[in-house]
Design a protein around this motif. Structure first.
Motif, PDB file in Angstrom:
ATOM      1  N   GLN A   1      13.438   4.452   2.975  1.00  0.00           N
ATOM      2  CA  GLN A   1      13.220   3.897   1.644  1.00  0.00           C
ATOM      3  C   GLN A   1      13.487   4.945   0.561  1.00  0.00           C
ATOM      4  OE1 GLN A   1      12.213   0.414   0.727  1.00  0.00           O
ATOM      5  NE2 GLN A   1      13.331   1.451  -0.897  1.00  0.00           N
ATOM      6  N   LEU A   2      13.090   6.173   0.799  1.00  0.00           N
ATOM      7  CA  LEU A   2      13.387   7.245  -0.160  1.00  0.00           C
ATOM      8  C   LEU A   2      14.893   7.441  -0.290  1.00  0.00           C
ATOM      9  CD1 LEU A   2      10.667   9.878   0.788  1.00  0.00           C
ATOM     10  CD2 LEU A   2      10.776   8.535  -1.315  1.00  0.00           C
ATOM     11  N   GLU A   3      15.590   7.366   0.835  1.00  0.00           N
ATOM     12  CA  GLU A   3      17.042   7.484   0.818  1.00  0.00           C
ATOM     13  C   GLU A   3      17.662   6.361  -0.019  1.00  0.00           C
ATOM     14  OE1 GLU A   3      20.798   7.563   4.005  1.00  0.00           O
ATOM     15  OE2 GLU A   3      18.776   7.131   4.686  1.00  0.00           O
ATOM     16  N   ILE A   4      17.115   5.159   0.098  1.00  0.00           N
ATOM     17  CA  ILE A   4      17.631   4.027  -0.679  1.00  0.00           C
ATOM     18  C   ILE A   4      17.429   4.271  -2.172  1.00  0.00           C
ATOM     19  CG2 ILE A   4      17.229   1.584  -1.218  1.00  0.00           C
ATOM     20  CD1 ILE A   4      16.659   1.213   1.825  1.00  0.00           C
ATOM     21  N   TYR A   5      16.252   4.747  -2.568  1.00  0.00           N
ATOM     22  CA  TYR A   5      16.023   5.042  -3.985  1.00  0.00           C
ATOM     23  C   TYR A   5      17.034   6.070  -4.494  1.00  0.00           C
ATOM     24  CZ  TYR A   5      11.422   2.736  -3.588  1.00  0.00           C
ATOM     25  OH  TYR A   5      10.401   1.835  -3.390  1.00  0.00           O
ATOM     26  N   ASN A   6      17.247   7.124  -3.725  1.00  0.00           N
ATOM     27  CA  ASN A   6      18.189   8.157  -4.151  1.00  0.00           C
ATOM     28  C   ASN A   6      19.618   7.628  -4.217  1.00  0.00           C
ATOM     29  OD1 ASN A   6      16.414  10.374  -4.532  1.00  0.00           O
ATOM     30  ND2 ASN A   6      16.257  10.650  -2.321  1.00  0.00           N
ATOM     31  N   THR A   7      19.965   6.752  -3.288  1.00  0.00           N
ATOM     32  CA  THR A   7      21.301   6.164  -3.294  1.00  0.00           C
ATOM     33  C   THR A   7      21.494   5.263  -4.509  1.00  0.00           C
ATOM     34  OG1 THR A   7      21.390   6.236  -0.875  1.00  0.00           O
ATOM     35  CG2 THR A   7      22.928   4.758  -1.982  1.00  0.00           C
ATOM     36  N   ILE A   8      20.480   4.483  -4.847  1.00  0.00           N
ATOM     37  CA  ILE A   8      20.570   3.632  -6.038  1.00  0.00           C
ATOM     38  C   ILE A   8      20.769   4.498  -7.283  1.00  0.00           C
ATOM     39  CG2 ILE A   8      19.252   2.092  -7.540  1.00  0.00           C
ATOM     40  CD1 ILE A   8      18.029   0.869  -5.008  1.00  0.00           C
TER      41      ILE A   8
ATOM     42  N   GLY B   1       3.287   7.145  -0.979  1.00  0.00           N
ATOM     43  CA  GLY B   1       2.302   7.744  -1.875  1.00  0.00           C
ATOM     44  C   GLY B   1       2.069   9.221  -1.621  1.00  0.00           C
ATOM     45  N   GLN B   2       2.474   9.703  -0.457  1.00  0.00           N
ATOM     46  CA  GLN B   2       2.325  11.120  -0.147  1.00  0.00           C
ATOM     47  C   GLN B   2       3.421  11.978  -0.766  1.00  0.00           C
ATOM     48  OE1 GLN B   2       1.632  11.742   4.166  1.00  0.00           O
ATOM     49  NE2 GLN B   2       1.356   9.526   4.309  1.00  0.00           N
ATOM     50  N   VAL B   3       4.550  11.345  -1.154  1.00  0.00           N
ATOM     51  CA  VAL B   3       5.698  12.140  -1.619  1.00  0.00           C
ATOM     52  C   VAL B   3       6.194  11.742  -3.003  1.00  0.00           C
ATOM     53  CG1 VAL B   3       6.539  12.814   0.656  1.00  0.00           C
ATOM     54  CG2 VAL B   3       7.199  10.600  -0.270  1.00  0.00           C
ATOM     55  N   VAL B   4       5.892  10.517  -3.464  1.00  0.00           N
ATOM     56  CA  VAL B   4       6.308  10.094  -4.802  1.00  0.00           C
ATOM     57  C   VAL B   4       5.141   9.378  -5.474  1.00  0.00           C
ATOM     58  CG1 VAL B   4       8.735   9.870  -4.126  1.00  0.00           C
ATOM     59  CG2 VAL B   4       7.248   7.866  -4.036  1.00  0.00           C
ATOM     60  N   ASP B   5       5.306   9.100  -6.766  1.00  0.00           N
ATOM     61  CA  ASP B   5       4.287   8.392  -7.540  1.00  0.00           C
ATOM     62  C   ASP B   5       4.534   6.888  -7.403  1.00  0.00           C
ATOM     63  OD1 ASP B   5       2.608   7.293  -9.417  1.00  0.00           O
ATOM     64  OD2 ASP B   5       3.048   8.767 -10.973  1.00  0.00           O
ATOM     65  N   VAL B   6       3.660   6.181  -6.702  1.00  0.00           N
ATOM     66  CA  VAL B   6       3.823   4.741  -6.507  1.00  0.00           C
ATOM     67  C   VAL B   6       2.608   4.002  -7.059  1.00  0.00           C
ATOM     68  CG1 VAL B   6       5.282   4.965  -4.456  1.00  0.00           C
ATOM     69  CG2 VAL B   6       2.809   4.750  -4.187  1.00  0.00           C
TER      70      VAL B   6
ATOM     71  N   LYS C   1       9.034   7.912  -9.801  1.00  0.00           N
ATOM     72  CA  LYS C   1       7.953   6.968 -10.054  1.00  0.00           C
ATOM     73  C   LYS C   1       8.450   5.552  -9.783  1.00  0.00           C
ATOM     74  CE  LYS C   1       4.949   7.703 -13.208  1.00  0.00           C
ATOM     75  NZ  LYS C   1       4.209   7.846 -14.484  1.00  0.00           N
ATOM     76  N   VAL C   2       7.729   4.821  -8.905  1.00  0.00           N
ATOM     77  CA  VAL C   2       8.140   3.485  -8.491  1.00  0.00           C
ATOM     78  C   VAL C   2       6.951   2.547  -8.617  1.00  0.00           C
ATOM     79  CG1 VAL C   2       9.235   2.097  -6.697  1.00  0.00           C
ATOM     80  CG2 VAL C   2       9.669   4.568  -6.788  1.00  0.00           C
ATOM     81  N   ILE C   3       7.172   1.383  -9.245  1.00  0.00           N
ATOM     82  CA  ILE C   3       6.140   0.358  -9.319  1.00  0.00           C
ATOM     83  C   ILE C   3       6.549  -0.804  -8.420  1.00  0.00           C
ATOM     84  CG2 ILE C   3       7.141  -0.738 -11.390  1.00  0.00           C
ATOM     85  CD1 ILE C   3       4.185  -1.206 -12.284  1.00  0.00           C
TER      86      ILE C   3
ATOM     87  N   ALA D   1      -5.150  -2.897   0.364  1.00  0.00           N
ATOM     88  CA  ALA D   1      -4.322  -1.857  -0.260  1.00  0.00           C
ATOM     89  C   ALA D   1      -5.197  -0.809  -0.932  1.00  0.00           C
ATOM     90  CB  ALA D   1      -3.363  -2.484  -1.267  1.00  0.00           C
ATOM     91  N   GLN D   2      -6.209  -1.249  -1.672  1.00  0.00           N
ATOM     92  CA  GLN D   2      -7.108  -0.300  -2.323  1.00  0.00           C
ATOM     93  C   GLN D   2      -7.885   0.511  -1.299  1.00  0.00           C
ATOM     94  OE1 GLN D   2      -9.134  -3.183  -4.787  1.00  0.00           O
ATOM     95  NE2 GLN D   2      -8.005  -2.559  -6.630  1.00  0.00           N
ATOM     96  N   ALA D   3      -8.288  -0.126  -0.193  1.00  0.00           N
ATOM     97  CA  ALA D   3      -9.008   0.595   0.854  1.00  0.00           C
ATOM     98  C   ALA D   3      -8.139   1.673   1.496  1.00  0.00           C
ATOM     99  CB  ALA D   3      -9.494  -0.395   1.917  1.00  0.00           C
ATOM    100  N   LEU D   4      -6.819   1.443   1.503  1.00  0.00           N
ATOM    101  CA  LEU D   4      -5.889   2.434   2.054  1.00  0.00           C
ATOM    102  C   LEU D   4      -5.582   3.556   1.068  1.00  0.00           C
ATOM    103  CD1 LEU D   4      -3.365  -0.008   3.797  1.00  0.00           C
ATOM    104  CD2 LEU D   4      -4.844   1.650   4.965  1.00  0.00           C
ATOM    105  N   GLY D   5      -6.121   3.464  -0.131  1.00  0.00           N
ATOM    106  CA  GLY D   5      -5.880   4.497  -1.130  1.00  0.00           C
ATOM    107  C   GLY D   5      -4.639   4.281  -1.964  1.00  0.00           C
ATOM    108  N   ILE D   6      -4.056   3.071  -1.915  1.00  0.00           N
ATOM    109  CA  ILE D   6      -2.858   2.764  -2.701  1.00  0.00           C
ATOM    110  C   ILE D   6      -3.297   2.382  -4.112  1.00  0.00           C
ATOM    111  CG2 ILE D   6      -0.858   1.240  -2.911  1.00  0.00           C
ATOM    112  CD1 ILE D   6      -1.078   0.799   0.159  1.00  0.00           C
ATOM    113  N   PRO D   7      -2.804   3.075  -5.156  1.00  0.00           N
ATOM    114  CA  PRO D   7      -3.169   2.696  -6.523  1.00  0.00           C
ATOM    115  C   PRO D   7      -2.745   1.251  -6.802  1.00  0.00           C
ATOM    116  CG  PRO D   7      -2.085   4.842  -6.488  1.00  0.00           C
ATOM    117  CD  PRO D   7      -1.925   4.258  -5.129  1.00  0.00           C
ATOM    118  N   THR D   8      -3.704   0.387  -7.085  1.00  0.00           N
ATOM    119  CA  THR D   8      -3.435  -1.052  -7.149  1.00  0.00           C
ATOM    120  C   THR D   8      -3.991  -1.656  -8.436  1.00  0.00           C
ATOM    121  OG1 THR D   8      -3.570  -1.181  -4.727  1.00  0.00           O
ATOM    122  CG2 THR D   8      -3.735  -3.257  -5.943  1.00  0.00           C
TER     123      THR D   8
END
Length: 740
Positions: free
Chosen positions: A359-366, A27-32, A2-4, A46-53
């Motif tokens: 970006q997913l790789e960066i989250y996992n590395t952190i 948004g297709q693979v993690v909770d953002v 989960k990333v904000i 962003a909202q038109a693209l379906g991004i929870p905003t």
């Protein structure tokens, strides 16, 4: 996961495209979730693209409190900031939420408010402080990341990512006459339209582009310039265009919402900035298959290879920019060829999927690094003769780092260096001072592998103290629980009997694997009675390093007044005992190379502080043209320069290694057994011992080297035999790390 994500909400251009495309993919693979601090086009799209905003239009303290509650209640694992306001709020949240707070750095923060002194004082300085307080930073190009490292940011807490774009989307060609008529401009069928999409801001240096177009038109190119963008410089730029006599040929279009139609109406895409991270304008131009001329700034050279898929010029170089525009204007076939090549490069490297996965790789590395910083054993510590300004030793470090990152690009890496700040800046790694023994032990207690890295560290000829130091690091690493490897090294000479016994006892008890760079060292190990570690024959890891780009090498030649297409012979010398008596012999060899073969001598310094005196002694004896390069050079540039030589005469081992990897004919002067051992290893017998280096022998070596000038493939073949053996260095390290 989960990333904000936090962002000001007034962003346009590249930052908006990056965040929208990234969050759409994530948004297709993690909770953002996206939080904007103002309502506007950014949040609406962003909202038109379906991004929870969520939009929080409140003061900073209210936002911090609301976000702290939201993050804790919803269990977000990362807080990801974009832009100055988000960074300030993220810095305030960091001690309150107990999760990593990172930011994406979209541009050089020192230039974000260029020309706006009030904004610089307040917003710019607040952002500078906030960037230092956040846990991690993600830069949108490697050069931008390097810039932050140069400013003292911890490379162990930094990552790079490139702006992705949907290359499955085709940009159609449009009716140019109709498109520009919509803006009240008229174009002719034979006009060549140059375009730039950019805000009209000093950092974009649009005046350079105007002057280059004016100069190109005076040289006969039928060019016209279309500018998509607006800003406070518009009136100034319009006045400049008029003063240059091209007012009628420059189209100020203002902001354009449909950039596809803009790019579809162009023949050439341009970028004239004095600073960039990685501009979307180039990626969008690449997707439209446009021939491109750009300044060599930021991450631009990572996309454009000069003369292959576009042209690069130095910032501020009006003449160079104009020349590139003229070349494209007069050659439609070249425009089409380079435009397609740029499209192919962009599609391969800069897709939305590639950016999202990075970006997913960066989250996992952190997540992994956070566990390591709290005591989980992982990663490597590298020790060696680093930070002394010796290009050979630094090349060893660069090669080792490349091989370790090939095993695992995300594992923690720390390097021991005599100049830790300089090593950190150059190589982008965490560093410790070589003699910071307390911190070294702390790192080793959570490190999986200690690499005693390359070179002839196990010798007492130059210093007994250095031998004792390196033996101590082996003992310390093993007693702290790390695996220990002596990596691609040479052994000896160790001449003091007590040192021989100490080395044998320490290595036998504390080293797991030794990989050797040449067979002679295997005999030395046996003589000393070293038999317990596993011993593998490998090669010097430097043999794997690649040359700098042709653009970088040619620029180096031009900066030193040298013709990139000239004929040269390189001399790489070292002031060693007995060298002074051979000075005239070396000068005779240089004179011979010039008068018989037309080769201009170039004196290169692997270790400028130690080598410059030797080079000057020789050049004082010379009456033929020559060049003396006394500045330190990165390994890749040294290799690239060597590749342009017709022959190389070297005392320095790594001068020979650099040249051998490029198939350049060699001549060696052996002042140390390691020089002779390397040349024997690659089946090259064109060398003399230093004491035998008289004028006759030196000139004869030049003759033998030149007799091989047409056999580069054979010379490369001999060197390539080392590549399979060199793999043993990396294979052994991977095994000790548990990553076979």
């Amino acid at each position: 996961m989960k990333v904000i994500h936090l962002i000001g909400g007034g962003d346009t251009g590249g930052a908006k495209t990056h965040v929208h495309s990234l969050l759409t993919y994530l948004g297709q693979v993690v909770d953002v979730r996206l939080v904007c601090f103002r309502r506007g086009i950014f949040s609406d799209e962003a909202q038109a693209l379906g991004i929870p905003t969520i939009v929080m239009q409140h003061n900073v303290l209210w936002c911090v409190c609301a976000l702290q509650k939201l993050i804790r209640e919803e269990g977000y694992q990362f807080v990801h900031c974009h832009g100055a306001k988000a960074n300030v709020i993220g810095a305030m949240l960091r001690p309150l939420v107990g999760v990593p707070v990172l930011t994406t750095v979209h541009s050089d923060y020192r230039l974000d408010y260029l020309g706006r002194p009030f904004a610089t004082v307040f917003y710019g300085n607040a952002n500078k402080v906030a960037l230092r307080l956040l846990n991690y930073r993600v830069c949108v190009s490697n050069p931008l990341m390097q810039k932050l490292i140069d400013r003292g940011f911890d490379p162990g807490r930094m990552f790079s990512i490139y702006n992705g774009l949907d290359f499955s989307h085709e940009v159609p060609r449009v009716d140019r006459k109709e498109f520009f008529a919509g803006y009240d401009f008229d174009v002719a069928p034979d006009d060549v339209i140059v375009g730039i999409a950019a805000r009209l801001d000093p950092v974009k240096d649009i005046p350079l582009l105007l002057r280059a177009v004016a100069l190109a038109r005076r040289r006969g190119a039928r060019l016209r310039l279309a500018i998509a963008g607006d800003g406070k410089q518009r009136a100034e730029l319009e006045a400049l265009a008029e003063s240059l006599g091209i007012g009628a040929d420059v189209f100020f279009l203002g902001w354009i919402s449909d950039l596809d139609r803009f790019y579809g109406a162009l023949d050439i895409n341009a970028l004239s900035s004095i600073s960039e991270s990685f501009p979307y304008a180039l990626t969008e131009g690449a997707r439209a298959r446009l021939a491109t001329v750009a300044t060599s700034v930021g991450g631009v050279p990572d996309l454009i290879e000069h003369g292959v898929n576009g042209f690069l010029v130095e910032p501020g170089d009006v003449d160079g920019f104009a020349s590139a525009l003229v070349t494209f204007a007069k050659d439609p076939a070249l425009r089409e060829k380079m435009g397609q090549a740029l499209y192919d490069t962009g599609r391969q490297r800069l897709s939305v999927i590639a950016t999202g996965e990075r970006q997913l790789e960066i989250y996992n590395t952190i997540y992994r690094h956070e566990k390591w910083r709290h005591g989980k054993r992982d990663g490597i510590l590298i020790g060696g003769a680093y930070g002394f300004g010796n290009a050979g030793d630094d090349a060893i470090l660069e090669a080792i780092l490349q091989e370790m990152r090939a095993i695992d690009p995300n594992m923690p890496v720390t390097v021991l260096s005599r100049r830790p700040h300089e090593t950190r800046r150059i190589y982008g790694v965490s560093t410790l001072h070589s003699f910071d023994l307390i911190r070294m032990a702390r790192v080793l207690r959570r490190t999986k592998l200690y690499l005693n890295g390359g070179g002839n560290l196990m010798q007492d000829v130059t210093s007994r103290m250095s031998l004792w130091y390196y033996l101590y690091t082996l003992w310390c690493a093993k007693h702290c629980g790390a695996q220990v490897q002596m990596y691609g090294c040479g052994i000896g000479p160790i001449v003091v009997p007590g040192d021989q016994k100490l080395a044998a006892r320490t290595i036998n008890r504390n080293v797991d694997v030794i990989t050797l760079r040449e067979p002679d060292s295997l005999d030395v190990l046996r003589q000393f009675g070293i038999e317990k570690p596993e011993v593998l024959l490998a090669a010097d890891p430097v043999i794997r390093l690649q040359a700098a780009s042709a653009f970088q090498v040619e620029r180096f030649f031009e900066q030193h007044g040298m013709d990139p297409d000239g004929k040269y012979i390189a001399f790489v010398l070292r002031r060693w005992r007995g060298f002074e008596e051979r000075t005239r012999a070396v000068a005779a060899a240089a004179w011979h190379a010039y008068t018989r073969y037309g080769l201009t001598p170039v004196f290169l310094c692997i270790n400028p502080r130690a080598d410059i005196d030797a080079a000057r002694l020789v050049t004082e004896e010379l009456t033929v043209p020559h060049y003396l390069i006394d500045e330190p050079m990165p390994a890749a540039l040294s290799i690239g320069v060597m590749s342009r030589m017709q022959a190389v005469l070297s005392m320095r081992l790594h001068g020979l290694v650099f040249a051998a990897g490029q198939g350049v004919p060699l001549a060696g002067v052996s002042y140390d057994p390691k020089v002779r051992a390397f040349l024997d290893y690659i089946e090259q017998d064109n060398y003399v011992e230093l004491e035998d280096a008289d004028a006759k022998n030196m000139c004869a070596m030049i003759d033998r080297a030149m007799s091989l000038s047409g056999q580069k493939d054979e010379l490369r073949r001999r060197t390539e035999l080392l590549y399979a053996r060199e793999d043993n260095n990396q294979i052994a390290a991977a095994r000790l790390l548990g990553r076979e």
